[in-house]
Design an enzyme around this catalytic site. Structure first.
Site, PDB file in Angstrom:
ATOM      1  N   GLY A  68      -4.118  -0.639   6.374  1.00  0.00           N
ATOM      2  CA  GLY A  68      -3.908  -0.506   7.969  1.00  0.00           C
ATOM      3  C   GLY A  68      -5.405  -0.139   8.477  1.00  0.00           C
TER       4      GLY A  68
ATOM      5  CG  ASP B   8       7.833   4.444  11.677  1.00  0.00           C
ATOM      6  OD1 ASP B   8       7.477   3.374  11.268  1.00  0.00           O
ATOM      7  OD2 ASP B   8       8.147   4.841  13.107  1.00  0.00           O
TER       8      ASP B   8
ATOM      9  NE  ARG C 124       3.104   6.464   3.602  1.00  0.00           N
ATOM     10  CZ  ARG C 124       1.929   5.934   4.250  1.00  0.00           C
ATOM     11  NH1 ARG C 124       0.856   5.899   3.669  1.00  0.00           N
ATOM     12  NH2 ARG C 124       2.019   5.416   5.463  1.00  0.00           N
TER      13      ARG C 124
ATOM     14  CE  LYS D 236      -4.367   6.672   2.467  1.00  0.00           C
ATOM     15  NZ  LYS D 236      -3.895   5.218   2.720  1.00  0.00           N
TER      16      LYS D 236
ATOM     17  N   GLY E 132       0.746  -1.204  -0.008  1.00  0.00           N
ATOM     18  CA  GLY E 132       0.101  -0.139   0.160  1.00  0.00           C
ATOM     19  C   GLY E 132       0.819   1.388   0.079  1.00  0.00           C
ATOM     20  CE  LYS E 133       3.892   2.773   5.974  1.00  0.00           C
ATOM     21  NZ  LYS E 133       4.931   2.720   6.861  1.00  0.00           N
TER      22      LYS E 133
END
Length: 206
Positions: free
Chosen positions: A165, A73, A193, A187, A15-16
């Site tokens: 998540g 992170d 992010r 998003k 996903g990241k």
């Protein structure tokens, strides 16, 4: 500016990777993840802060590969839980816990904190997602860093099939949707992010 066409992102989270690839495509960069470098051992995220973990991942992988590495992170900080799960977001339900396990534990912990209150209220607590990015260049030993946040609420009514998540539980009043109900473009425009990436890109282009 990032040299070359490849940016190594120190994560195996699909996903990241999608979110980084979407953002960096504007700079015509190709994103590689840790799945492309299976011989690099996983970095233990034992820092006290998001920044500590991001720097450790970027430096460890960057020194091992001899190339610039972007690491992040990120996690969820819930007001009603005094900022938990925080840096433990990915392993809130244990080292081998799934996203579903983490979400279930989060709701269970919040239920403990609202005993005697209106149990019909779907919004349980204000919360924020935090992301710290660290781009490390092993040639110079220098870091370029940026932090982003997204404010919202934890809802007891998860919704949406996108994201990953805690996204199905993170509700944005302005959109009347959870993160998991937003398109990738929506998003990216409001996420922690996305905010951090735009700040980092501004620094790289300045």
């Amino acid at each position: 500016m990032i040299e070359g066409q490849i940016v190594i992102v120190a994560t195996g989270n699909a996903g990241k990777v999608r979110e980084f690839a979407h953002a960096l495509s504007a700079l015509n960069k190709q994103v590689h993840s840790m799945a492309d470098y299976p011989d690099i051992p996983e970095v233990v995220e034992d820092g006290a802060t998001f920044a500590d973990n991001a720097r450790k991942k970027a430096k460890t992988v960057g020194d091992a590969l001899g190339k610039p590495v972007l690491a992040d992170d990120s996690g969820l900080c819930v007001d009603q839980l005094d900022g938990a799960p925080g840096v433990y977001s990915a392993r809130y339900a244990g080292e081998n816990g799934s996203d579903a396990d983490n979400n279930e534990k989060l709701l269970a912990e919040l239920e403990k904190h609202r005993l005697g209150e209106d149990t019909e209220q779907p919004l349980l607590s204000p919360a924020r997602f935090v992301c710290h990015l660290a781009l490390y260049d092993p040639a110079s030993g220098q870091f370029i860093e940026a932090t982003g946040e997204a404010e919202g609420w934890i809802t007891s009514e998860p919704a949406g099939g996108g994201g990953f998540g805690y996204d199905p539980l993170f509700y944005l009043p302005a959109y009347e949707k959870t993160f998991a109900e937003l398109t990738l473009e929506e998003k990216q425009a409001v996420s922690h992010r996305g905010v951090a990436l735009r700040k980092l890109m501004d620094k790289l282009l300045s």
